[in-house]
Design an enzyme around this catalytic site. Structure first.
Site, PDB file in Angstrom:
ATOM      1  N   SER A   1       1.900  -4.835 -10.377  1.00 19.00           N
ATOM      2  CA  SER A   1       3.268  -3.470  -9.652  1.00 19.00           C
ATOM      3  C   SER A   1       4.117  -4.096  -8.386  1.00 19.00           C
ATOM      4  O   SER A   1       6.131  -4.239  -8.402  1.00 19.00           O
ATOM      5  CB  SER A   1       3.399  -1.606  -9.576  1.00 19.00           C
ATOM      6  OG  SER A   1       2.484  -1.557  -7.860  1.00 19.00           O
TER       7      SER A   1
ATOM      8  N   GLU B   1     -18.284 -11.769  -6.565  1.00 19.40           N
ATOM      9  CA  GLU B   1     -18.203 -10.635  -7.284  1.00 19.40           C
ATOM     10  C   GLU B   1     -18.914 -11.093  -8.360  1.00 19.40           C
ATOM     11  O   GLU B   1     -18.549 -10.096  -9.201  1.00 19.40           O
ATOM     12  CB  GLU B   1     -17.099 -10.577  -6.488  1.00 19.40           C
ATOM     13  CG  GLU B   1     -16.816  -9.102  -5.340  1.00 19.40           C
ATOM     14  CD  GLU B   1     -17.673  -8.088  -5.576  1.00 19.40           C
ATOM     15  OE1 GLU B   1     -17.811  -7.556  -7.031  1.00 19.40           O
ATOM     16  OE2 GLU B   1     -17.531  -7.635  -4.362  1.00 19.40           O
TER      17      GLU B   1
ATOM     18  N   ARG C   1       0.856   3.231  -7.654  1.00 16.42           N
ATOM     19  CA  ARG C   1       0.291   4.619  -7.074  1.00 16.42           C
ATOM     20  C   ARG C   1       1.583   5.406  -6.951  1.00 16.42           C
ATOM     21  O   ARG C   1       0.905   6.659  -7.728  1.00 16.42           O
ATOM     22  CB  ARG C   1      -0.161   4.607  -5.542  1.00 16.42           C
ATOM     23  CG  ARG C   1      -1.645   3.075  -5.480  1.00 16.42           C
ATOM     24  CD  ARG C   1      -2.035   3.549  -4.369  1.00 16.42           C
ATOM     25  NE  ARG C   1      -3.380   2.221  -4.764  1.00 16.42           N
ATOM     26  CZ  ARG C   1      -4.132   1.309  -2.870  1.00 16.42           C
ATOM     27  NH1 ARG C   1      -3.125   2.139  -1.962  1.00 16.42           N
ATOM     28  NH2 ARG C   1      -4.483   0.594  -2.464  1.00 16.42           N
TER      29      ARG C   1
ATOM     30  N   LYS D   1      -6.838  -9.687  -8.988  1.00 20.75           N
ATOM     31  CA  LYS D   1      -5.990  -8.948  -8.944  1.00 20.75           C
ATOM     32  C   LYS D   1      -5.675  -9.057  -7.288  1.00 20.75           C
ATOM     33  O   LYS D   1      -6.909  -8.228  -6.633  1.00 20.75           O
ATOM     34  CB  LYS D   1      -6.021  -7.577  -9.042  1.00 20.75           C
ATOM     35  CG  LYS D   1      -5.727  -6.554  -8.881  1.00 20.75           C
ATOM     36  CD  LYS D   1      -5.730  -5.241  -9.679  1.00 20.75           C
ATOM     37  CE  LYS D   1      -4.995  -4.186  -9.304  1.00 20.75           C
ATOM     38  NZ  LYS D   1      -5.553  -3.089  -9.750  1.00 20.75           N
TER      39      LYS D   1
ATOM     40  N   TYR E   1       4.343  -6.216 -16.444  1.00 19.19           N
ATOM     41  CA  TYR E   1       4.477  -5.026 -16.673  1.00 19.19           C
ATOM     42  C   TYR E   1       6.260  -5.326 -17.519  1.00 19.19           C
ATOM     43  O   TYR E   1       7.096  -5.257 -18.832  1.00 19.19           O
ATOM     44  CB  TYR E   1       5.547  -4.718 -15.703  1.00 19.19           C
ATOM     45  CG  TYR E   1       3.918  -3.730 -15.074  1.00 19.19           C
ATOM     46  CD1 TYR E   1       3.857  -2.590 -15.973  1.00 19.19           C
ATOM     47  CD2 TYR E   1       3.840  -4.232 -14.117  1.00 19.19           C
ATOM     48  CE1 TYR E   1       2.852  -2.237 -14.735  1.00 19.19           C
ATOM     49  CE2 TYR E   1       2.159  -3.815 -13.148  1.00 19.19           C
ATOM     50  CZ  TYR E   1       2.182  -2.326 -13.744  1.00 19.19           C
ATOM     51  OH  TYR E   1       0.388  -1.792 -12.987  1.00 19.19           O
TER      52      TYR E   1
ATOM     53  N   LYS F   1     -10.683  -8.300  -7.048  1.00 22.28           N
ATOM     54  CA  LYS F   1      -9.496  -7.136  -6.314  1.00 22.28           C
ATOM     55  C   LYS F   1      -9.978  -7.140  -4.885  1.00 22.28           C
ATOM     56  O   LYS F   1     -10.593  -6.105  -4.296  1.00 22.28           O
ATOM     57  CB  LYS F   1      -9.804  -5.627  -7.307  1.00 22.28           C
ATOM     58  CG  LYS F   1      -8.993  -4.815  -7.180  1.00 22.28           C
ATOM     59  CD  LYS F   1      -8.892  -3.728  -7.896  1.00 22.28           C
ATOM     60  CE  LYS F   1      -7.576  -2.403  -7.776  1.00 22.28           C
ATOM     61  NZ  LYS F   1      -7.809  -1.237  -8.189  1.00 22.28           N
TER      62      LYS F   1
HETATM   63  C1  PBG Z   1      -6.563   2.097  -9.647  1.00 19.04           C
HETATM   64  C2  PBG Z   1      -5.676   0.533 -10.580  1.00 19.04           C
HETATM   65  C3  PBG Z   1      -4.794   0.554  -9.223  1.00 19.04           C
HETATM   66  C4  PBG Z   1      -4.019  -0.751  -9.961  1.00 19.04           C
HETATM   67  C5  PBG Z   1      -4.865  -0.850 -11.029  1.00 19.04           C
HETATM   68  N1  PBG Z   1      -5.747   0.256 -11.182  1.00 19.04           N
HETATM   69  C6  PBG Z   1      -4.309   0.543  -7.678  1.00 19.04           C
HETATM   70  C7  PBG Z   1      -5.708   0.706  -7.039  1.00 19.04           C
HETATM   71  O1  PBG Z   1      -6.476   0.481  -6.313  1.00 19.04           O
HETATM   72  O2  PBG Z   1      -5.061   1.087  -6.312  1.00 19.04           O
HETATM   73  C8  PBG Z   1      -2.950  -1.419  -9.612  1.00 19.04           C
HETATM   74  C9  PBG Z   1      -1.835  -2.130  -9.842  1.00 19.04           C
HETATM   75  C10 PBG Z   1      -0.898  -2.740 -10.265  1.00 19.04           C
HETATM   76  O3  PBG Z   1      -0.425  -2.113  -9.316  1.00 19.04           O
HETATM   77  O4  PBG Z   1       0.022  -2.802 -11.126  1.00 19.04           O
HETATM   78  N2  PBG Z   1      -8.183   1.353  -9.580  1.00 19.04           N
END
Ligand code: PBG
Length: 326
Positions: free
Chosen positions: A277, A236, A207, A251, A316, A197
């Site tokens: 997102s 990882e 967020r 991600k 989404y 991630k």
């Molecule tokens: C939180 C989390 C995040 C996302 C999924 N779980 C955001 C972050 O790490 O700040 C992002 C998902 C998205 O942007 O659609 N741990």
């Protein structure tokens, strides 16, 4: 390969039937996980930077779950928007067995037991710092955070969650959560690790959706990965597999498909990516302006995840894609 004219690459593209015959990658509704935002209100609420996505009240979850299931979507992922007055420095609300996400899990499992339910393990929706971990003397304390993540994992398990998805990027969390689950007899609990991630600016709209952006102090670069790195992702993934992950995730998605391909080449484990997102927002914004054909770009982008090696994708777009493919 023989040269032209013995080889004419266009022969296998010359009509729909032969294109269907030679196609290597298929996208189906079974490839999708649908992320869903929930909040404490009574009405669905729009999320400005994510047109077409809403924060849902608990009262709409049963119908949404049944819709997902009837569209052939195997699982949804739940993300709570926690009211500011329930946030503190430790993310205590994350470990409350009656918190919003636990009630959402229970609601969905009773309405539609056939649907898989996934929930993040991470503190950011619950901390007043907006961080995924607990801040001690200005730093995210890895090992103190682990205790809280284990407690969170156990309450979500108790609520009936099917897949726990640690998204916090603390070191050692998969091992600690797996150990706690085994000790408690939850031997079949699935862990999907957000293993690779990245500290990405593509998470902006998310967020806002979960209400953590206003709270976030600083950035997440001491725990999420540097977008410049690739080998580190493999390390990882290897660690998370060793610690007990059943599935791994990369991600964000579209800008990181090179990572997916490397992971899939090196490891034998179900591999997922999250079309986050900001990726959704970019496609929707261009489509709303008439600059792109939104449905066509949506399908092409998700096919690209599959081609890169994903076994499934969090998106989404899931309900829209499933409707079109169905
Ligand atoms: C939180 C989390 C995040 C996302 C999924 N779980 C955001 C972050 O790490 O700040 C992002 C998902 C998205 O942007 O659609 N741990």
């Amino acid at each position: 390969m023989p040269k032209f004219p013995n080889t004419r690459m266009r022969r296998t593209r010359s009509s729909p039937w032969v294109r269907n015959l030679v196609r290597q990658t298929q996208l189906t509704p079974h490839d999708l996980i649908w992320p869903i935002f929930v909040h404490e209100g009574d009405e669905a609420e729009d999320i400005p930077a994510m047109p077409g996505v809403q924060r849902l009240p608990l009262g709409q979850l049963a119908a949404t779950a049944k819709r997902a299931h009837s569209l052939g979507i195997p699982a949804i992922a739940l993300f709570p928007n926690t009211p500011a007055n329930k946030k503190d420095s430790q993310g205590t609300e994350a470990t409350n067995p009656d918190n919003l996400v636990c009630r959402a899990i229970a609601t969905i499992k009773s309405a539609c037991p056939e649907l898989g339910v996934m929930a993040d393990v991470a503190l950011d929706p619950f901390t007043n710092t907006g961080h995924d971990g607990i801040v001690v003397n200005g730093k995210i304390d890895n090992d103190i955070t682990l205790e809280q993540l284990v407690a969170q994992a156990l309450v979500q398990t108790g609520a009936g969650c099917d897949i726990l998805a640690p998204s916090d990027m603390m070191d050692g969390r998969i091992g600690r959560i797996r150990h706690a689950l085994e000790q408690a007899g939850h031997v079949d609990m699935l862990l999907m690790a957000y293993s690779a991630k990245y500290a990405s600016s593509f998470y902006g709209p998310f967020r806002d959706a979960v209400g953590s952006s206003g709270a976030l102090h600083g950035d997440k670069k001491t725990y999420q990965m540097d977008p410049a790195n690739s080998d580190e992702a493999l390390a990882e993934i290897a660690l998370d597999i060793d610690e007990g992950a059943d599935m791994v995730m990369v991600k964000p998605g579209m800008a990181y498909l090179d990572i997916v391909q490397r992971v899939k080449q090196q490891f034998v484990i179900p591999t997922f990516a999250y079309q986050v997102s900001g990726e959704y927002a970019m496609i929707q914004a261009a489509a709303a302006n008439g600059w792109l054909d939104g449905d066509a770009v949506m399908l092409e982008s998700l096919l690209a995840f599959k081609r890169a090696g994903c076994d499934g994708v969090l998106s989404y777009f899931a309900p829209r894609v499933a409707e079109i493919l169905g």
